[in-house]
Design a protein around this motif. Structure first.
Motif, PDB file in Angstrom:
ATOM      1  N   THR A 252       0.882  -1.214   0.021  1.00  0.00           N
ATOM      2  CA  THR A 252      -0.016   0.020  -0.073  1.00  0.00           C
ATOM      3  C   THR A 252       0.924   1.048  -0.087  1.00  0.00           C
ATOM      4  N   LYS A 253       1.937   1.211   0.607  1.00  0.00           N
ATOM      5  CA  LYS A 253       2.641   2.498   0.739  1.00  0.00           C
ATOM      6  C   LYS A 253       3.722   2.611  -0.247  1.00  0.00           C
ATOM      7  N   ALA A 254       3.810   1.489  -0.974  1.00  0.00           N
ATOM      8  CA  ALA A 254       4.965   1.307  -2.085  1.00  0.00           C
ATOM      9  C   ALA A 254       4.359   1.806  -3.290  1.00  0.00           C
ATOM     10  N   TYR A 255       2.766   1.859  -3.331  1.00  0.00           N
ATOM     11  CA  TYR A 255       2.084   2.334  -4.472  1.00  0.00           C
ATOM     12  C   TYR A 255       2.495   3.919  -4.923  1.00  0.00           C
ATOM     13  N   GLY A 256       2.893   4.600  -3.567  1.00  0.00           N
ATOM     14  CA  GLY A 256       3.178   6.055  -3.880  1.00  0.00           C
ATOM     15  C   GLY A 256       4.317   6.412  -4.809  1.00  0.00           C
ATOM     16  N   VAL A 257       5.123   5.212  -5.060  1.00  0.00           N
ATOM     17  CA  VAL A 257       6.116   5.056  -5.942  1.00  0.00           C
ATOM     18  C   VAL A 257       6.015   5.349  -7.420  1.00  0.00           C
ATOM     19  N   ILE A 258       4.949   4.714  -7.813  1.00  0.00           N
ATOM     20  CA  ILE A 258       4.545   4.878  -9.015  1.00  0.00           C
ATOM     21  C   ILE A 258       3.269   5.490  -9.301  1.00  0.00           C
ATOM     22  N   LEU A 259       2.942   6.500  -8.313  1.00  0.00           N
ATOM     23  CA  LEU A 259       1.549   7.175  -8.485  1.00  0.00           C
ATOM     24  C   LEU A 259       1.681   8.036  -9.655  1.00  0.00           C
ATOM     25  N   GLU A 260       2.626   9.060  -9.681  1.00  0.00           N
ATOM     26  CA  GLU A 260       2.630   9.995 -10.798  1.00  0.00           C
ATOM     27  C   GLU A 260       2.914   9.347 -12.215  1.00  0.00           C
ATOM     28  N   SER A 261       3.614   8.093 -12.098  1.00  0.00           N
ATOM     29  CA  SER A 261       3.676   7.336 -13.333  1.00  0.00           C
ATOM     30  C   SER A 261       2.227   7.080 -13.845  1.00  0.00           C
TER      31      SER A 261
END
Length: 434
Positions: A25-34
């Protein structure tokens, strides 16, 4: 030896589940903008889709109970692990295909996590019995290990091998839940029985509780079947502290998911590079471990937990969010990430251990289901509403300002909660778990 093996299995099954669910859940922030740029859409929609995994895993708690009643815990755990793993595999190949595919796969994995969540909680309770509160708190450390470890791991894999490889790595991690499910079993059959049997067990426990005098101020209710409307009415009317617990659960669950999804892009919007912004997430996750340790010490010392474990962290969260709005310095931001991670972790810890104290034995299972459901609603809104604020204002600052205001509201609710219970320290009714 068999008992010790069952304890180890229950313990590590819960740890794996918490690590994968919260870390991804936290790691999804890494690819959010993409993903936002790929679909040329708004942050609110993608944020809501990403958080649907965590929110669905809590929203289906009442249904998970019904499914577990009809099937065996082992089968439910295997089905849950399979669905969660299938969701990640689908995401790896269909991430940029369609937002509807993205939502569907998130929901599928969320249902899988929800089934595993319910069964692993039962197994932990069944194996550790009177030590369940401590065991639950200790296993929750793994969620913050996941929050600290998985975002930088995904960031590295994405840079070197691409997004598909990163999501396939998550599928491999999730498959451990499937493997663990094959070894799931319950020794205490009272956790898998009808309401009539549960009533007999509750009556026996009440007698035992009176003899041992474990709970001096426990609120007792007349037993009614869980399908009765009176059951749910008395759950709320007879337990005002439980209502306060639900309200604070909603607030910190909302904040946790917002903080998880938007912390990294917020750091990038302030001028930090992607690596430095990811370190904010890692620092918050590591600090969360400290929050769990502090919460465990509160329970062991039997101090007044509401002021030290609820009022204090909500105040500190408001301060942390407020300072984050006023400074773009990396050192200041990472210190505030540490403070917010510590406080949110502490709130999660307290709310999990306090449920038996805020309800009676007759309403315990219903209280757990409602709390999971409320947490699921909050997690969904925590992804959607801040994203909507970002889309409307074009800035992440108003979103973090709203979270600071939310923390102040949480402080008011926790003070009201404290007024209902000013005398007794945390004492979990161990008879629930026997």
């Amino acid at each position: 030896m068999k008992l010790e093996l069952r304890k180890l299995h229950a313990f590590f099954s819960r740890c794996i589940h918490m690590f994968v669910l919260n870390g991804t859940t936290k790691a999804y922030g890494v690819i959010l903008e993409s993903i936002v740029q790929s679909y040329q859409t708004q942050h609110a929609f993608i944020g809501a889709i990403f958080t649907s995994q965590a929110s669905v895993s809590f929203l289906i708690a009442p249904f998970a109970h019904l499914i577990e009643d009809a099937l065996s815990p082992r089968l439910v755990a295997v089905i849950g692990g399979f669905l969660a793993t299938t969701g990640f595999i689908g995401l790896a190949f269909l991430l940029h295909s369609s937002m509807w595919y993205l939502l569907l796969l998130m929901v599928i994995s969320g249902i899988g996590f929800g089934l595993v969540n319910y069964v692993t909680t039962l197994c932990l309770m069944d194996s550790f019995k009177e030590d369940f509160p401590s065991a639950y708190t200790i296993t929750s450390f793994s969620s913050y290990l996941g929050v600290a470890a998985l975002p930088p791991i995904l960031g590295y894999i994405v840079i070197v091998y691409g997004e598909q490889a990163g999501l396939l790595a998550f599928a491999i991690l999730s498959s451990l839940q499937l493997i663990s499910g094959f070894f799931t079993s319950l020794e205490n059959e009272s956790l898998h029985t009808s309401d009539e049997t549960a009533l007999e067990k509750t009556e026996d426990d009440e007698i035992t509780s009176e003899k041992e005098n474990l709970i001096e101020e426990e609120v007792e209710c007349d037993y009614t079947p869980s399908e009765s409307l009176d059951y749910w009415r008395t759950l709320f009317s007879n337990h005002p502290e439980y209502i306060c617990l639900l309200l604070t659960t909603f607030i910190f669950s909302f904040q946790y998911i917002s903080w998880s999804i938007y912390l990294v892009p917020y750091g990038e919007s302030l001028g930090l590079n992607s690596t430095s912004a990811t370190y904010l997430s890692t620092a918050g996750g590591v600090a969360g471990i400290g929050g769990k340790i502090y919460g465990l010490m509160l329970f062991r010392w039997e101090v007044s937990v509401i002021p030290a474990g609820v009022i204090m962290p909500t105040i500190l969260l408001s301060i942390a969010y407020g300072i984050s709005l006023l400074s773009a310095d990396f050192i200041v931001l990472i210190l505030m990430a540490i403070l917010s991670g510590f406080c949110i972790s502490l709130l999660v810890c307290v709310s999990a251990a306090w449920i038996p104290k805020t309800t009676c034995a007759s309403h315990f299972k219903g209280a757990v289901s409602v709390r999971f459901f409320v947490s699921g609603v909050a997690k969904f809104l925590g992804g959607f509403l801040p994203g909507l604020v970002v889309d409307v204002t074009g800035s992440y600052r108003p979103a973090f300002a709203s979270m600071a205001l939310f923390s102040l509201i949480g402080t008011i609710i926790s003070v009201i909660w404290y007024m209902f219970n000013r005398r007794s320290p945390v004492k979990v009714d161990r008879n629930y778990m026997k």
